[in-house]
Design an enzyme around this catalytic site. Structure first.
Site, PDB file in Angstrom:
ATOM      1  N   GLU A   1       0.816  -1.210   0.000  1.00 27.09           N
ATOM      2  CA  GLU A   1       0.000   0.000   0.000  1.00 27.09           C
ATOM      3  C   GLU A   1       0.856   1.268   0.000  1.00 27.09           C
ATOM      4  O   GLU A   1       0.552   2.238  -0.676  1.00 27.09           O
ATOM      5  CB  GLU A   1      -0.909  -0.013   1.237  1.00 27.09           C
ATOM      6  CG  GLU A   1      -1.979   1.044   1.208  1.00 27.09           C
ATOM      7  CD  GLU A   1      -2.962   0.846   2.368  1.00 27.09           C
ATOM      8  OE1 GLU A   1      -3.375  -0.308   2.585  1.00 27.09           O
ATOM      9  OE2 GLU A   1      -3.283   1.839   3.029  1.00 27.09           O
ATOM     10  N   ASP A   2       1.930   1.258   0.762  1.00 26.22           N
ATOM     11  CA  ASP A   2       2.665   2.508   1.013  1.00 26.22           C
ATOM     12  C   ASP A   2       4.027   2.622   0.341  1.00 26.22           C
ATOM     13  O   ASP A   2       4.672   3.654   0.459  1.00 26.22           O
ATOM     14  CB  ASP A   2       2.876   2.686   2.528  1.00 26.22           C
ATOM     15  CG  ASP A   2       1.560   2.867   3.264  1.00 26.22           C
ATOM     16  OD1 ASP A   2       0.571   3.217   2.607  1.00 26.22           O
ATOM     17  OD2 ASP A   2       1.536   2.649   4.487  1.00 26.22           O
TER      18      ASP A   2
END
Ligand code: MN
Length: 760
Positions: free
Chosen positions: A107-108
């Protein structure tokens, strides 16, 4: 070809790596956190697993680079702590530790699922995928997304059917985020806390993680109702010594006898959680001093599994030799464990000084299951009923998840319905036991047997007697279902069921029915348009818009049900084979008409002396059209938030509003921070519920305090008396929370009055 993920990563963050901001101090901190996590692994793990864990750590550390949390700490501390919670508090193994360390990298950071698949395994990639939020809303099948939060949660839940660990790691992630919530801005805290109390705490409960559930609930309450939280905390502290003395005097004779009988055991008093005490205060509407079960006594026996049941009953016998039991409060979850695996023997007895005391009796194994839930299930796998108990719930959850196309918000609510905790058990005609949430109905039972039985359920018999479909199940009922092929679900059925499975099945059937009938409505519209020399495909969306429907299906269905006046279409302008929403004779369109016909709202606003002044997201709210929500009637001084509705501007709710949790959990993106600007000359409507003794003159005493003593205007007053007891609802106009609190205080001083509370 060999893939070297580490060289990829190094390449990707090369620029950053050289000017790494992580100080030596922090480097040490990260290393210590990792060591602590490793030390918390209690079971033996293979060399291979331990290497993989280290590789996951190295990758996560590189990938998160110099990202930081809101607290200012290096980001990597978060995944390390999530991994630690997975092993230390949820008792999970290496796969979950690895996935915990990696749960935020996709996600990051630049790391992809494919990288994880190649570097670790399909399983790790699948778990991390489940934990990765949709990167953009467009990813969700290109449809209109009513609630990204609900969509994301649905995604997590769908993985339950593949691997339940996804949900467990998500739980660890949420727990750490809740523990460190203080660093977030206030309105975000509120959103996260509401989402947690709406779905994660019930889920923790459902999976049997009582300890985590309690901690989550307390952390939520601290954010949502800070005043009440601190009030109870202080009170508990102040009464601790008295409680300890009492517990000791209660325990003494029991301990003596059990020792004499040769048991190895622990016995102690356990304070109940702040949030559960708050629930009691709320539901019983009594002051703190009148709550007696602030604690429970727990006996934990160290005993082999074969002997535990009779030992528990023996302890029960010792306790009831000393104190008189309340028979209807005996709960035997030793013979019949709860469906989340909970086993324990509970009783309430009359203790010293005439106080009721709850006693919980269990073995060490049962205690571990009660604290660790699903995770302990793995430890004791193969013995006892643990496995089937969880499998049962999981298979029920799976059945509900079978219908992944359902609307995400419905889905979320259906799932939440499946999390309810208190249970009843009933029997099938063959004597098979089935569990249901408290409040489940005969119709829920029919759907639980089989969805086809549910669809065609005509009547249900309980102990040979026909009961309504809405009959609420009671412990020990034996039920049989009578079906008829002519029977089918209707809208009313939704009001008669509470289980997620029945709800989603009924909804699906209604939707199918609507599609079928809608296609008939579609034909009707097609004919009407043809008469106007218009084709359906080119014009249907204009018709949807003209009549104010959300979508085509709703329009078709309403046409079928004859709820749409299609004659109006003849009055609309047609330009080049296209229908328009303008009238031929240029009368005001429906939309314009609506704009002028809103006398209700205008008159409601006039009742206020002045419009309340607010800041919304730090800006003066006079820029927005905002109104105070009538579900909770906030007044100046209440903790509030703003909710952007789709049609009615901005509504201001109290953070304790009964709808708040749902709104925050589902439509978090529409929530804005709101603050009062303290201004004189503003007034608010507040509603109070008053209970007490129905004496002569009570009404005049009440109105005297309100109107004469405090000069507060009353808008309405209704009262019900029954057997010497009354319940009154008053609606008053106040200047803010201070005046309201003063009013509550004064009303409580009246002799006839028992409780005064704001209506929520
Ligand atoms: Mn996370």
């Amino acid at each position: 070809m060999e893939t070297d993920i580490f060289s990829n990563i190094t390449f990707n963050i090369e620029g950053l790596a050289s000017k790494d901001n992580v100080s030596q101090e922090e480097d040490k901190q990260i290393h210590l956190a990792y060591r602590k996590m490793i030390r918390s692994i209690k079971r033996e793990i293979t060399k291979e697993a331990s290497d993989q864990i280290h590789r996951a750590y190295t990758l996560a550390r590189l990938a998160h680079g110099e990202q930081r949390r809101k607290t200012g700490e290096p980001y990597i501390l978060h995944p390390i702590e999530v991994a630690r919670i997975c092993t230390a508090e949820l008792g999970l193994g290496p796969t979950s530790i690895i996935a915990g360390l990696l749960h935020d990298v996709v996600e990051d950071t630049m790391v992809t699922l494919e990288d994880l698949r190649l570097e670790f395994s399909d399983t790790i990639a699948m778990i991390v995928d489940g934990l990765t939020k949709f990167s953009s809303l467009a990813n969700v099948s290109g449809q209109n997304i009513a609630s990204p939060q609900a969509e994301n949660f649905k995604k997590i839940l769908l993985t339950i059917s593949k691997d339940v660990r996804v949900v467990l790691i998500k739980m660890a992630d949420r727990l750490h985020n809740m523990r460190t919530l203080g660093a977030m801005p206030e309105h975000k805290q509120l959103k996260i806390a509401s989402e947690t109390s709406y779905i994660y705490a019930p889920l923790a409960h459902r999976l049997g993680f009582y300890k985590i559930k309690t901690e989550l609930e307390d952390l939520c309450m601290k954010v949502i109702e800070p005043d009440q939280f601190l009030y109870i905390k202080d009170k508990l502290q102040a009464t601790k010594q008295d409680r300890d003395t009492y517990v000791e005097s209660f325990i003494r004779p029991i301990r003596k006898t059990l020792k004499k009988q040769g048991y190895s055991f622990e016995i102690f008093g356990r304070a109940k959680s702040i949030s559960s005490i708050a629930n009691k205060l709320r539901s019983k509407k009594v002051p703190f001093e009148e709550i007696y079960d602030l604690f429970a006594i727990r006996v934990i026996l160290d005993i082999e599994q074969a002997a535990e049941k009779s030992a528990c009953w023996n302890v029960y016998s010792v306790i009831t030799d000393n104190y008189t039991p309340v028979p209807e409060r005996l709960k035997d979850w030793v013979s019949t464990p709860k469906s989340n695996g909970y086993e324990s023997l509970h009783t309430t007895v009359m203790g010293p000084r005439g106080r009721f005391v709850e006693v919980q009796i269990r073995s060490k194994r049962m205690d571990e299951i009660a604290e660790l839930g699903y995770a302990a299930h793995w430890k004791y796998k193969g013995i006892g009923q643990q496995e089937t108990i969880f499998e049962n719930w999981l298979s029920k959850a799976r059945e509900m998840l079978e219908n992944p196309n359902s609307d995400a918000i419905d889905f979320l609510n259906d799932f939440k319905a499946s999390l309810f905790s208190e249970e009843v058990y009933v029997f099938t005609p063959k004597g098979e036991m089935r569990f249901f949430p408290q409040g489940a109905t005969a119709l829920d039972f029919a759907f639980d047997i089989h969805s086809e039985v549910g669809y065609h359920c005509k009547a249900v018999k309980v102990d040979q007697r026909i009961v309504p479909l809405s009959y609420q199940l009671r412990n020990g009922d034996q039920l049989s279902v009578i079906t008829s092929n002519a029977q089918k679900p209707n809208e009313d059925w939704l009001k008669n069921v509470i289980t997620g499975k029945a709800r989603s099945k009924i909804r699906q059937s209604l939707k199918d029915e609507k599609l079928k009938l809608g296609s008939l409505g579609k034909e009707i519209l097609e004919r009407k348009l043809k008469a106007l020399k218009l084709n359906l495909e080119d014009n249907v969306d204009t018709v949807v818009k003209y009549y104010g429907f959300e979508n085509r299906l709703d329009l078709y269905y309403s046409i079928y049900k004859d709820q749409v006046n299609l004659q109006e279409l003849k009055t609309l302008k047609i330009e080049a084979g296209q229908l328009t929403v303008e009238k031929i004779d240029a009368q005001p369109s429906r939309e314009q008409e609506q704009k002028v016909s809103k006398p209700k709202q205008i008159s409601r606003r006039r009742r206020f002396k002045g419009k309340p002044k607010l800041m919304i997201d730090g800006e003066d709210a006079s820029l927005y059209s905002h109104t105070l929500a009538t579900c909770c009637n906030p007044v100046l001084g209440d903790n509030i938030f703003a909710y952007v509705t789709s049609k009615h501007g901005i509504k201001i709710h109290r953070t304790t509003c009964p709808n708040a949790e749902f709104l925050q959990a589902t439509f978090g993106y529409r929530i804005k921070k709101a603050e009062w600007i303290d201004t004189a000359n503003t007034s608010f409507i507040a509603e109070l519920l008053i209970t007490g003794m129905d004496d002569l003159g009570v009404v005049s005493h009440l109105t005297d305090v309100i109107t004469n003593q405090l000069s507060i205007n009353m808008r309405s007053f209704s009262m019900n008396g029954q057997e010497g007891h009354f319940e009154g609802k008053i609606s008053v106009v106040v200047t803010g929370k201070d005046q309201l609190n003063q009013l509550i205080l004064e009303l409580k001083k009246l002799e006839e009055v028992n409780t005064v509370a704001r209506i929520e």
